[in-house]
Design a protein around this motif. Structure first.
Motif, short mmCIF file in Angstrom:
data_model
loop_
_atom_site.label_atom_id
_atom_site.label_comp_id
_atom_site.label_asym_id
_atom_site.label_seq_id
_atom_site.Cartn_x
_atom_site.Cartn_y
_atom_site.Cartn_z
N PRO A 22 -23.89 16.56 35.24
CA PRO A 22 -24.41 15.75 36.36
C PRO A 22 -23.38 15.55 37.47
CG PRO A 22 -25.08 14.81 34.26
CD PRO A 22 -24.10 15.90 33.94
N LYS A 23 -22.16 15.26 37.07
CA LYS A 23 -21.07 15.06 38.05
C LYS A 23 -20.85 16.37 38.83
CE LYS A 23 -16.17 13.54 37.96
NZ LYS A 23 -15.40 14.79 37.76
N TYR A 24 -20.76 17.50 38.11
CA TYR A 24 -20.53 18.79 38.76
C TYR A 24 -21.66 19.13 39.73
CZ TYR A 24 -19.23 23.70 39.27
OH TYR A 24 -18.86 24.92 39.80
N MET A 25 -22.88 18.84 39.32
CA MET A 25 -24.04 19.15 40.18
C MET A 25 -23.97 18.37 41.49
SD MET A 25 -27.14 19.32 37.38
CE MET A 25 -28.44 19.59 38.60
N LYS A 26 -23.60 17.08 41.38
CA LYS A 26 -23.53 16.26 42.60
C LYS A 26 -22.40 16.73 43.51
CE LYS A 26 -25.86 12.42 40.40
NZ LYS A 26 -25.69 11.26 39.50
N GLU A 27 -21.28 17.08 42.90
CA GLU A 27 -20.13 17.55 43.71
C GLU A 27 -20.45 18.86 44.42
OE1 GLU A 27 -16.60 15.68 40.84
OE2 GLU A 27 -17.00 17.83 40.84
N HIS A 28 -21.29 19.69 43.82
CA HIS A 28 -21.54 21.02 44.38
C HIS A 28 -22.94 21.18 44.93
CE1 HIS A 28 -17.96 21.61 41.90
NE2 HIS A 28 -17.68 22.63 42.68
N LYS A 59 -30.57 15.98 31.42
CA LYS A 59 -29.22 16.05 32.01
C LYS A 59 -29.29 16.63 33.42
CE LYS A 59 -25.60 15.76 29.57
NZ LYS A 59 -24.86 14.57 29.15
N LEU A 60 -30.11 17.63 33.60
CA LEU A 60 -30.26 18.25 34.93
C LEU A 60 -30.82 17.24 35.94
CD1 LEU A 60 -31.66 21.76 33.91
CD2 LEU A 60 -29.49 21.33 35.10
N ILE A 61 -31.79 16.47 35.49
CA ILE A 61 -32.42 15.49 36.39
C ILE A 61 -31.43 14.37 36.71
CG2 ILE A 61 -34.26 13.77 36.52
CD1 ILE A 61 -35.89 15.98 34.83
N GLN A 62 -30.64 14.02 35.70
CA GLN A 62 -29.54 13.06 35.92
C GLN A 62 -28.59 13.55 37.01
OE1 GLN A 62 -27.65 12.31 32.09
NE2 GLN A 62 -26.01 11.16 33.10
N GLY A 63 -28.40 14.85 37.08
CA GLY A 63 -27.53 15.45 38.09
C GLY A 63 -28.21 15.64 39.44
N GLY A 64 -29.49 15.27 39.51
CA GLY A 64 -30.18 15.36 40.80
C GLY A 64 -31.04 16.59 40.99
N ALA A 65 -31.35 17.30 39.90
CA ALA A 65 -32.17 18.51 40.02
C ALA A 65 -33.55 18.17 40.59
CB ALA A 65 -32.32 19.19 38.67
N THR A 66 -34.00 18.98 41.55
CA THR A 66 -35.36 18.84 42.06
C THR A 66 -36.24 19.98 41.56
OG1 THR A 66 -34.78 20.06 44.06
CG2 THR A 66 -34.61 17.66 44.16
N GLY A 67 -35.62 20.98 40.93
CA GLY A 67 -36.37 22.11 40.40
C GLY A 67 -35.76 22.63 39.12
N ILE A 68 -36.63 23.03 38.18
CA ILE A 68 -36.17 23.57 36.90
C ILE A 68 -36.92 24.86 36.60
CG2 ILE A 68 -36.19 23.20 34.39
CD1 ILE A 68 -35.51 20.28 34.89
N TRP A 69 -36.15 25.89 36.26
CA TRP A 69 -36.73 27.17 35.85
C TRP A 69 -36.45 27.29 34.35
CZ3 TRP A 69 -34.93 32.75 37.48
CH2 TRP A 69 -36.05 33.59 37.57
N ASN A 70 -37.49 27.15 33.55
CA ASN A 70 -37.31 27.03 32.10
C ASN A 70 -37.64 28.32 31.36
OD1 ASN A 70 -37.09 25.98 29.46
ND2 ASN A 70 -39.30 25.55 29.45
#
Lengths: 218, 218
Positions: free
Chosen positions: B139-145, B165-176
């Motif tokens: 999550p921290k890495y996602m926000k920083e980048h 975890k992805l949503i915690q990092g701010g994800a707006t899209g997920i490819w599963n």
């Protein structure tokens, strides 16, 4: 078991989802399920579930619902998961290696026994215990090893030529990952995986969601 | 350009195919095409093509047909391919590496800038120039980048936890890519790739073709 001819492709494409959910239910120890309960879980209407499954004979019992294990077994049989096919992956790049190394496909009866490539640096190598064979000798190799399934992971410009070679080797089925449409004789079964198309659909809905949020994209 | 709201998902899922065929026509130097010619090529009826495209405004001109380049450009815009998203692949296994290394996704505006994994042996490594970051610090890495897209290539039992975890990092899209259904909040766009489902469909039609040939399977 009675089975209607010409079940629509749309119904067939729903069967793996039924199978997947039944597998999850078995893991959870669920023994039987009504079409209403199954509907709430899987997101199809109860009437659609009954209709879909009636194409292959009636599996449910009035007042009982479906026996989870029996239905899963029937669906496995309908999907042909009890059969065994030897397969070759053409294209020993990253995607080809990922596919050849994925254990899940064995559960579906697809045994990937080799990869094929044109790159002299790759030919003769072993990747995770599977040989990389010379693409030009693929038809011979396929016949010697009773390989009926080809998995295409080459760039789109080479996909059609690869399919000819696979059919020359006796392929009855092709799983195509190249982002292009290939033509095969009517008796050969072709299934495409469109990763780009799926990503484009994600892209579309992301754009729509961004517009809704009224954000400007970076 | 006029655009109808609530275009059906079925229509959206056809758009990448239009886009793909238009790209091929451009490569072949074709400048314009009638809906009849396009129909013969792509396998949809001319009336369906007109209907589909009319959802986004009328692109064809009576007696002229479609300008191939213009239509391709419009479809790229409709699909959001002009946008740019930073993405992370969760799961640095074979599939994750194959996806992170595939150049085609950049053309769709998805820049995979990192992989994430829980394996201490992988964390800190570089794979094809992309760092493998610690999943627990994602999550921290996602926000920083400024990473808004997560690509899930972990086993099915871990997919739901990864999506949190992805949503915690701010994800707006997920490819599963995990062979399971995951639940995400309504504002998060989710697109699934069902490799197993596709293989099961191939298996079904192989079984049917075998039955037609009257062969017994080995």
């Amino acid at each position: 078991m009675d089975r209607k001819d010409n079940v629509s492709v749309t119904v067939i494409r729903r069967l793996p989802k039924y199978h997947r959910y039944l597998g999850d239910l078995i893991e959870k120890g669920v023994e039987r399920i009504s079409s209403q309960e199954f509907s709430a879980l899987i997101g199809f209407t109860a009437s659609q579930i009954r209709q879909d499954l009636n194409n292959f004979g009636g599996f449910g019992q009035q007042g009982y619902g479906y026996n989870v294990k029996d239905l899963e077994k029937e669906l496995s049989r309908i999907l042909g998961l009890h059969m065994n096919y030897n397969a070759v992956v053409v294209g020993a790049g990253h995607l080809g290696q990922a596919i050849s190394n994925y254990k899940g496909f064995e559960d579906a009866g697809f045994n990937i026994i080799a990869l094929a490539d044109t790159d002299p640096a790759m030919i003769g190598k072993e990747l995770h215990g599977k040989p990389v064979v010379d693409f030009n000798e693929l038809p011979k190799y396929m016949k010697e090893h009773d390989i009926k399934i080809g998995i295409i992971t080459v760039p789109k410009t080479q996909a059609q030529a690869v399919s000819y070679k696979l059919i020359q080797g006796g392929a009855t089925g092709i799983w195509n990952f190249a982002p292009t449409d290939i033509t095969v004789p009517g008796e050969v079964v072709l299934e495409n995986v469109r990763l780009n198309d799926s990503l484009f659909v994600l892209s579309y809905f992301l754009k729509e969601a961004d517009a809704k949020r009224g954000q400007s994209k970076k």
